[in-house]
Design a protein around this motif. Structure first.
Motif, short mmCIF file in Angstrom:
data_model
loop_
_atom_site.label_atom_id
_atom_site.label_comp_id
_atom_site.label_asym_id
_atom_site.label_seq_id
_atom_site.Cartn_x
_atom_site.Cartn_y
_atom_site.Cartn_z
N THR A 134 0.83 -1.21 0.00
CA THR A 134 0.00 0.00 0.00
C THR A 134 0.86 1.25 0.00
O THR A 134 0.60 2.22 -0.73
CB THR A 134 -0.93 0.01 1.24
OG1 THR A 134 -1.81 -1.11 1.17
CG2 THR A 134 -1.73 1.30 1.32
N LYS A 138 1.20 4.77 -2.53
CA LYS A 138 1.11 6.15 -2.04
C LYS A 138 2.38 6.93 -2.37
O LYS A 138 2.33 8.12 -2.68
CB LYS A 138 0.85 6.15 -0.54
CG LYS A 138 -0.50 5.54 -0.14
CD LYS A 138 -1.65 6.30 -0.75
CE LYS A 138 -3.00 5.70 -0.36
NZ LYS A 138 -4.13 6.42 -0.99
N THR A 292 1.11 6.07 6.95
CA THR A 292 0.60 7.38 7.34
C THR A 292 0.82 8.34 6.18
O THR A 292 1.94 8.49 5.69
CB THR A 292 1.32 7.91 8.59
OG1 THR A 292 1.22 6.94 9.64
CG2 THR A 292 0.70 9.21 9.06
N THR A 304 -3.69 10.85 7.63
CA THR A 304 -4.53 9.66 7.54
C THR A 304 -3.66 8.43 7.77
O THR A 304 -2.59 8.30 7.18
CB THR A 304 -5.18 9.56 6.15
OG1 THR A 304 -5.90 10.76 5.88
CG2 THR A 304 -6.13 8.37 6.09
N LEU A 306 -3.44 4.42 7.38
CA LEU A 306 -4.02 3.30 6.65
C LEU A 306 -3.49 2.01 7.27
O LEU A 306 -2.31 1.67 7.09
CB LEU A 306 -3.63 3.37 5.17
CG LEU A 306 -3.94 4.69 4.45
CD1 LEU A 306 -3.34 4.68 3.06
CD2 LEU A 306 -5.44 4.91 4.40
#
Length: 356
Positions: A134, A138, A292, A304, A306
């Motif tokens: 992930t 990002k 983060t 945020t 995750l």
């Protein structure tokens, strides 16, 4: 999906084999534990009973000759010679990091693996962590980084033992491991050269702990890293400044601390956003990294978190190994990556002031 069940021989039945590899080999339908090899007769006997395995070997060459073994997990202290023998015997290979102790030892292994047609992976389990996956998406979204930081102070290595039942060897002559470590040390000193052999312990720190971080960097930013600066900090820490293409700086800080938490992260600064991947203790099952993201919403900063999918990176590594063997998937952690990390580790040490 093939119906074939892959027979795995585990060579080296110490901590990482017992805590992570053997349980997942037994759990996953694509595999079965076909044979075990260790220099401790006591550990072999106990694990043979635990996993209902009768093919028990004290010599890895005998295990490699066993026709029931299709693939091997290499979890010994010194890996290179066993990797070469396993490939020559026609076995698929999952080898714990580091691939070898020096680039000179690793380079022919890469060539041998690529020529063999066999599946050969280095056990960089963090690259299979769902939180890391992930985080890569990002990081890609923020464009060219302004700066990168990779930090790993680990944490206490004497706590997680309470979570597991482990059979510890008490019947290995003390000189056996001492001899193996001395032989490896001699090869390392030769690779580092007379002006930098005094940094052998820092090099081993990079290989035993920091190689995961070098792999994490490589997985995110590629292999074109130049070492601009490096220095030791005491006997168990080192700093380095790397540069990626375009002059992107990367601050690397590797050491050993006695924290009651795990302290390892990759932090990437972009023009407008930041991404941080925080890794968890690798011995905690079902605890993946979390990400983060700090960004602006309007004119306000928003952070945020995750959470990673609750899975174990080691388990996902074995699932990928099966996919490569049975379905021809492209290996995500091939031996060439292990060689690239060894080359970078040597370059970091050689960037330090001379110390023979």
């Amino acid at each position: 999906m093939s119906d074939k069940v892959i027979g795995v021989g585990v060579i080296g039945c110490g901590e990482i084999a017992q805590l992570m590899h053997l349980p997942f080999i037994q759990e996953l339908p694509a595999f079965r534990v076909a044979a075990l090899c260790d220099i401790s007769p006591g550990v072999l006997a106990k694990l043979g009973d635990q996993y209902a395995v009768s093919a028990l070997y004290s010599d890895y060459r005998a295990l490699l000759a066993d026709p029931a073994v299709d693939a091997v997990a290499i979890c010994t202290y010194d890996h290179g010679e066993i990797v070469a023998a396993a490939l020559a015997a026609g076995k698929h290979v999952l080898v714990e990091k580091p691939l070898a102790f020096t680039p000179e030892e690793a380079r022919p292994l890469v060539e041998q693996a690529e020529a063999s047609g066999l599946v050969a992976l280095v056990g960089y389990m963090k690259l299979y962590d769902p939180g890391y996956e992930t985080g890569l998406k990002k990081i890609a979204a923020i464009g060219t980084p302004r700066s990168i930081q990779i930090h790993d102070f680990a944490g206490r290595f004497d706590r997680y033992g309470a979570l597991y039942t482990q059979h510890r060897a008490s019947d290995i002559p003390p000189d056996v491991m001492a001899t193996a470590r001395a032989a490896a040390a001699q090869r390392i000193d030769a690779a580092l050269g007379p002006d930098h052999a005094g940094y052998r312990d820092h090099y081993l720190l990079l290989l035993m702990l920091g190689s995961h971080d070098l792999a994490v960097l490589r997985g995110a930013f590629g292999t074109e890293a130049h070492v601009a600066y490096a220095r030791p900090v005491g006997s168990d820490q080192l700093l380095a400044l790397l540069e990626f293409p375009g002059g992107v700086p990367c601050y690397l800080d590797i050491g050993v601390a006695k924290y009651e938490w795990w302290d390892e992260f990759l932090h990437v600064h972009g023009d407008t956003d930041e991404v941080r991947i925080t890794f968890q203790n690798p011995y905690w099952k079902h605890a993946s990294a979390f990400v983060t993201v700090k960004e602006a919403v309007g004119e306000a900063p928003v952070e945020t978190v995750l959470p990673g999918t609750p899975d174990t990176a080691f388990r996902r590594e074995w699932l990928h190994f099966a996919d490569c063997i049975l379905n021809g998937a492209t290996p995500r952690t091939p031996l060439s990556g292990g060689l690239a990390d060894l080359d970078l580790a040597v370059a970091i040490i050689k960037a330090m002031p001379a110390k023979g």
